[in-house]
Design an enzyme around this catalytic site. Sequence first.
Site, PDB file in Angstrom:
ATOM      1  N   GLU A   1      38.649  20.161  45.823  1.00 32.23           N
ATOM      2  CA  GLU A   1      39.291  19.521  44.673  1.00 32.23           C
ATOM      3  C   GLU A   1      40.423  20.391  44.127  1.00 32.23           C
ATOM      4  O   GLU A   1      41.438  19.874  43.663  1.00 32.23           O
ATOM      5  CB  GLU A   1      38.239  19.264  43.580  1.00 32.23           C
ATOM      6  CG  GLU A   1      37.257  18.169  43.988  1.00 32.23           C
ATOM      7  CD  GLU A   1      35.948  18.206  43.218  1.00 32.23           C
ATOM      8  OE1 GLU A   1      35.131  19.109  43.503  1.00 32.23           O
ATOM      9  OE2 GLU A   1      35.746  17.356  42.348  1.00 32.23           O
TER      10      GLU A   1
ATOM     11  N   ASN B   1      39.753  24.472  34.859  1.00 34.43           N
ATOM     12  CA  ASN B   1      38.735  23.426  34.704  1.00 34.43           C
ATOM     13  C   ASN B   1      37.852  23.874  33.557  1.00 34.43           C
ATOM     14  O   ASN B   1      36.972  24.718  33.718  1.00 34.43           O
ATOM     15  CB  ASN B   1      37.944  23.321  36.017  1.00 34.43           C
ATOM     16  CG  ASN B   1      36.857  22.267  35.944  1.00 34.43           C
ATOM     17  OD1 ASN B   1      36.682  21.607  34.918  1.00 34.43           O
ATOM     18  ND2 ASN B   1      36.121  22.124  37.035  1.00 34.43           N
TER      19      ASN B   1
ATOM     20  N   ARG C   1      19.740  14.118  36.968  1.00 36.68           N
ATOM     21  CA  ARG C   1      19.999  12.769  36.440  1.00 36.68           C
ATOM     22  C   ARG C   1      19.179  11.735  37.211  1.00 36.68           C
ATOM     23  O   ARG C   1      19.045  11.835  38.436  1.00 36.68           O
ATOM     24  CB  ARG C   1      21.486  12.417  36.531  1.00 36.68           C
ATOM     25  CG  ARG C   1      22.373  13.254  35.645  1.00 36.68           C
ATOM     26  CD  ARG C   1      23.766  12.621  35.530  1.00 36.68           C
ATOM     27  NE  ARG C   1      24.708  13.562  34.924  1.00 36.68           N
ATOM     28  CZ  ARG C   1      25.709  14.133  35.586  1.00 36.68           C
ATOM     29  NH1 ARG C   1      25.933  13.860  36.851  1.00 36.68           N
ATOM     30  NH2 ARG C   1      26.516  14.965  34.950  1.00 36.68           N
TER      31      ARG C   1
ATOM     32  N   ARG D   1      42.116  20.162  35.186  1.00 33.09           N
ATOM     33  CA  ARG D   1      41.208  19.070  35.542  1.00 33.09           C
ATOM     34  C   ARG D   1      40.753  18.405  34.249  1.00 33.09           C
ATOM     35  O   ARG D   1      40.276  19.077  33.330  1.00 33.09           O
ATOM     36  CB  ARG D   1      40.007  19.646  36.271  1.00 33.09           C
ATOM     37  CG  ARG D   1      39.028  18.577  36.637  1.00 33.09           C
ATOM     38  CD  ARG D   1      37.883  19.153  37.410  1.00 33.09           C
ATOM     39  NE  ARG D   1      36.997  18.075  37.803  1.00 33.09           N
ATOM     40  CZ  ARG D   1      35.872  18.270  38.442  1.00 33.09           C
ATOM     41  NH1 ARG D   1      35.498  19.483  38.771  1.00 33.09           N
ATOM     42  NH2 ARG D   1      35.114  17.247  38.762  1.00 33.09           N
TER      43      ARG D   1
ATOM     44  N   HIS E   1      34.359  12.021  40.304  1.00 32.41           N
ATOM     45  CA  HIS E   1      34.583  12.695  41.598  1.00 32.41           C
ATOM     46  C   HIS E   1      35.808  12.157  42.334  1.00 32.41           C
ATOM     47  O   HIS E   1      35.920  12.296  43.556  1.00 32.41           O
ATOM     48  CB  HIS E   1      33.361  12.547  42.542  1.00 32.41           C
ATOM     49  CG  HIS E   1      32.122  13.211  42.048  1.00 32.41           C
ATOM     50  ND1 HIS E   1      30.868  12.625  42.131  1.00 32.41           N
ATOM     51  CD2 HIS E   1      31.929  14.406  41.456  1.00 32.41           C
ATOM     52  CE1 HIS E   1      29.970  13.438  41.613  1.00 32.41           C
ATOM     53  NE2 HIS E   1      30.578  14.527  41.185  1.00 32.41           N
TER      54      HIS E   1
END
Length: 396
Positions: A383, A10, A238, A88, A177
């Site tokens: 994941e 990743n 965020r 990923r 996600h």
Amino acid sequence: MSKENILIINCGSSSLKFAVINPSNGDEIISGIAERLGEKESFIRWKFEGNKESITLDGGAHDAAVAALLHMLEEKGLKEGIAAVGHRVVHGGETFQESCLITEEVIQGIKDCIHLAPLHNPANLTGIEAAQKHFPELPMSVVFDTSFHQTMPAEAYTYAVPYKFYSEKGLRRYGMHGTSYRFVSQRVCEMLGMEISNSKIVIAHLGNGASCAAVLNGESVDTTMGLTPLEGLVMGTRSGNVDPNVFSFLNKEYGYSLDEITDILNKKSGLLGISELSNDCRVVEEAAAEGHKQATLALDVFCYVLAKQLAGMAVATGGVDALAFTGGIGENSDLIRAKVVKALSFLGFDLDEEKNLANRFGNEGVISTDGSRATALVVSTNEELMIAQDTAALIA
Ligand code: ADP
């Protein structure tokens, strides 16, 4: 050693996370991260058989990190057990509906999506290139954050702006996600003994980035992140949804440029922005417990927006059998789960306070009462396992 393990990569702009996973039983054989890539202090650290080790990369970047990773795997005798590499990749646009083996065409497809994820996709490609150089004999796959949401109907992904921006440039909602949602929806069905083909599940993935998704009969039908991860929930740094006119307001009032406002909304807002303390949920919760007003407000806004958006997801699924919490906050914060489940009592949720406290720090399970009409539960997302299983299936 049998050759069935999958190396997962990743790759970000200045870091590269990796793990070697056995796709049959989910065992994580080794995992680690290379950080500060390209800086003087770059290093790589990993966990193997309970021990933590690290080495410096002497200013090396991604290529040096993957070279060091190969050397370390050879030294530990793990290299020959690896059957393939799974990467990923953040954005697959409308091109990639599912995971696939890497070919020239796939690389071009990822490049064609760079305008949708200008920070992430180039970094992901750097990781692929380095892996192809140092592990040339291994097949490789790509697993996209966006692909699970490609089943969303047009009414869920279309922005009400001039249509040509979509038809010419792909401006629409994509969501993120996806790998986590795919894992969690399957796991919810396993845990509750439900048929995935007949299930209405809403999921809150609450990590540093946070979003919710509506999964109907195993397919994503809506999610809260949009063209980029900024849309939707309040997150660590965020803002989530704001009036888009915030851009012209902040420009006129403070003279900020487009880039500066984008940076403020992505990196200086959310829990950090309101609390003026931290983006870390634990720190904000501790301060709120001691009476810090802005920390309390930050959590209240976080939970209110989350509950409101989850209720919106229930519109997409047409009712809810199960609500799953996952990610660092979802798996650990009993406080946030309690507030949200209570706010959603009108959908049939009844919180079991004891179970809510018990299911933290690695424990997963139901947190609603036996009599609750709809089930709330905690699921530990994985994941990496999903990427390993996709890759194993692709090479089989
Ligand atoms: P990422 O999105 O980077 O994978 P994680 O899923 O690891 O992030 O989630 C990180 C978030 O989880 C942080 O905000 C952290 O504060 C929060 N978190 C971890 N443990 C707890 C806890 N015990 N209580 C509340 N929040 C927690």
